[in-house]
Design a protein around this motif. Structure first.
Motif, PDB file in Angstrom:
ATOM      1  N   ARG A 135       0.808  -1.450  -0.364  1.00  0.00           N
ATOM      2  CA  ARG A 135      -0.145  -0.161   0.083  1.00  0.00           C
ATOM      3  C   ARG A 135       0.727   1.111  -0.134  1.00  0.00           C
ATOM      4  N   GLU A 174      -2.843   4.870  -0.988  1.00  0.00           N
ATOM      5  CA  GLU A 174      -3.511   5.653  -0.933  1.00  0.00           C
ATOM      6  C   GLU A 174      -3.100   7.606  -1.511  1.00  0.00           C
ATOM      7  N   TRP A 233      -8.032   3.574  -2.002  1.00  0.00           N
ATOM      8  CA  TRP A 233      -8.612   3.961  -1.289  1.00  0.00           C
ATOM      9  C   TRP A 233      -9.284   4.609  -1.537  1.00  0.00           C
ATOM     10  N   PRO A 269     -12.155   1.797   3.232  1.00  0.00           N
ATOM     11  CA  PRO A 269     -11.252   1.840   4.340  1.00  0.00           C
ATOM     12  C   PRO A 269     -12.081   1.944   5.543  1.00  0.00           C
ATOM     13  N   SER A 286     -10.350   3.192   8.421  1.00  0.00           N
ATOM     14  CA  SER A 286      -8.869   2.806   8.846  1.00  0.00           C
ATOM     15  C   SER A 286      -8.016   3.895  10.188  1.00  0.00           C
TER      16      SER A 286
END
Length: 630
Positions: free
Chosen positions: A303, A357, A380, A421, A423
């Protein structure tokens, strides 16, 4: 594709031209069986370079500059595995600095930062079956449900000590398996000094952090995950690096890994230095790092953190108005690097996941490089995350007026290949935990959280949840202490954990919920335009015509009796999940489990059935026996 030769001249040439993609096999410390070690380091503008370490009582052993390569090389005798060392770099101005080895694969434990001598990776892996399955099945057609973990705070010893990689494998892997997740995503495990950076200010781009053990222990952790059929993803930061002067900063006394322009080099937002992504040697360094983790450590994907910072000249604080030579704000070097990174990795390993991301609306992040895209597998979906959280944080009384927070994502849900996400970033720095964000008393907070997680599972896209959310931890995440495991002594937290486990099971065992995540054919809108009722229903469709799941949601604490849902076929349907079941902490002691769809068209569908839609709850229903062809 250029393959790196073992010949030193070829290896230095490939490194300096930006195509040395296994540069760690050449640069750094390489120990021979006779106890002699070869040290090589790139310091093109240094006046002199030496190696100091345990093996020479930290007295300089001079290295020689290899022609015009910018690489210094030398051999040292009586070097042993575990010896600590650094490079002593004398700058053109005569300043003497001790520097880490940029290619070190292990470091001493903090607060020290010396590099450590290791043997080449000689891991005996036991994950061949996992890797074979990974190659056969494309990720887009698989269930992907990720458990995001910060290894330093998932669990700790009672005295506050870190758990080791081995201890984490013993506890974390069975837990993730029991909860039904398909992958673990580790917040950065690359070596870093500052705990408070969570690993995002990295120092060792080829070294698992020594906080939890040595390199071999980390490799064993990955191996054990794969044997348990759990994939391993890791966060990786190619955009910027730690500020420390004994790390990569001004490595040879001049900007070496960072931009020469101090304004471009300085990353104010994160207190770091930006890599010069247009420099050939930096490209070799970073792509070698990525491939090292994927090839030598058997990771299933990376990621890539803070992609927006690499896409825009003006992304950082204080850089407003900065443009490229064409007068726009694109960071051309960063864009070119990301395309090169993904093209190189996915050409070698088309079965790994490269995840961005990326927080802006930059187009085609997951589009093919050949069509102008960046080439990532996934991005994401930050917009979906923020809008969904904003909606669920709202008092239900006002949700009908803000229904567009949910429906806006329908407009762009297939523009990219998305991961949805929840997160770590959303449960820290005063943002509160997911459960604490939910409105109402404690019972209603859990009801909202269950409904929100069910909504995520039903929505097109793969999923990610941060640790602690699975049982509704009330305290927001703290990186310096373990999760609040004693929460599970409370029945509501325990039942929330059981709910998450069952929800994940339903997700994995029902193809409509993941098989066409990135295809408009994967969703049928049946009741998404009725904000006044604050309810919604839609159908998730698998590739097989008669395989689908009906998802119905009630976003207010008012039960809806005789709630009609349109479906494609008459016949028998069964309940997969009711978020308000008593077993999950809800109030329903007796569930409606069977539904009969009759010949009564509703909202564009030829048949329909009625349900009692629970207050602040959700239902997932699937067909059992339907009248095909009608």
């Amino acid at each position: 594709m250029v393959k790196q030769s073992a010949d030193s001249n070829d290896a230095s040439y490939l490194f300096n031209t930006g195509v040395g993609f296994n540069s760690q096999d050449y640069l750094g410390c390489h120990l021979a069986t006779n106890g002699r070690a070869t040290f090589r380091v790139w310091a093109p503008h240094a006046k002199a370079v030496a190696v100091v370490g345990d093996f020479n009582d930290w007295q300089p052993g001079a290295l020689k500059l290899m022609g015009t390569t910018g690489i210094w090389q030398g051999q040292v005798a009586a070097v042993h595995v575990g010896d600590l060392y650094k490079f002593q770099v004398t700058t053109a101005a005569g300043q003497v600095q001790l520097k880490i080895d940029p290619f070190a694969q292990q470091f001493e434990r903090k607060p020290g930062d010396a590099s450590q001598v290791v043997q080449p990776v000689a891991m005996r892996w036991h994950d061949s079956l996992w890797l074979a399955r990974r190659k056969k099945s494309h990720a887009a057609n698989r269930p992907i449900n990720i458990y995001e973990v910060h290894l330093g705070s998932w669990q700790r010893h009672s005295d506050g000590r870190y758990e080791t990689y081995s201890e984490l494998a013993t506890a974390l892997i069975p837990y993730v398996k029991q909860l039904g997740y398909t992958h673990i995503e580790l917040m950065p495990v690359m070596e870093h000094l500052l705990d408070a950076s969570w690993g995002y200010q990295q120092m060792g781009y080829f070294a698992p952090t020594s906080r939890f053990g040595n390199r071999e222990a980390f490799l064993s952790f990955v191996d054990q995950c794969h044997q348990a059929n759990i994939g391993v993803l890791v966060d990786w930061v190619p955009g910027h690096f730690i500020r420390n002067y004994d790390a990569l900063y001004q490595y040879d006394g001049t900007p070496t890994f960072e931009y020469a322009d101090p304004e471009r080099a300085n990353n104010r937002r994160w207190g770091a230095w930006n890599f010069d992504l247009g420099k050939a040697q930096v490209q070799s360094f970073l792509i070698s790092s990525a491939l090292y983790w994927l090839e030598q450590c058997h990771l299933d994907g990376l990621r890539v953190d803070a992609v927006s910072n690499m896409l825009y000249c003006d992304y950082d604080e204080g850089r407003e108005g900065q443009v490229n030579q064409y007068g726009d704000n694109r960071n051309l070097e960063g864009i070119t690097f990301l395309k090169k990174l993904n093209t190189t990795i996915l050409a070698r390993h088309p079965d790994v996941l490269m995840i961005a991301e990326e927080s802006s609306a930059y187009p085609q992040v997951t589009g093919p490089v050949t069509n102008g895209g960046l080439g990532f597998n996934y991005k994401w979906n930050m917009g979906w995350m923020h809008d969904t959280l904003d909606f669920f944080m709202m008092d239900p009384l006002y949700r009908h007026a803000h229904f567009d927070l949910l429906t806006f994502a329908f407009v762009y849900m297939f523009d990219e290949r998305f991961i949805l996400p929840f997160s770590h970033d959303e449960v820290v720095h005063g943002k509160r935990s997911l459960m604490h964000k939910m409105p109402g008393d404690r019972y209603n907070q859990f009801a909202n959280l269950r409904t929100m997680l069910a909504y995520m599972v039903a929505f097109p896209g793969k999923q990610l949840n941060f640790m602690g959310s699975e049982w509704g931890q009330f305290l927001e995440w703290r990186d310096w202490s373990a999760l609040e495991w004693n929460d599970l002594d409370d029945s509501l937290n325990y039942r929330m954990q059981q709910f998450t486990s069952q929800l994940n099971l339903v997700y994995r065992h029902n193809r409509p919920l993941w098989e066409q995540d990135h295809d408009p054919a994967g969703i049928i809108y049946t009741h998404t335009d009725d904000p006044e009722s604050s309810t919604m229903s839609f159908i998730r469709q698998a590739k097989r015509k008669y395989s689908f799941v009906v998802a119905a949601f009630n976003f207010v604490p008012v039960e809806r009796q005789q709630y009609r849902i349109g479906v494609p076929y008459q016949g028998q349907y069964e309940l997969l999940l009711n978020t308000e079941a008593q077993a999950f902490g809800g109030t329903w002691t007796k569930l409606e489990t069977k539904f009969t769809a009759i010949d009564e068209p509703y909202r564009g569908q030829p048949a329909s059935f009625t349900v009692t839609l629970p207050a602040m709850g959700a239902l997932l229903i699937r067909p059992v026996k339907v009248m095909r062809g009608h």
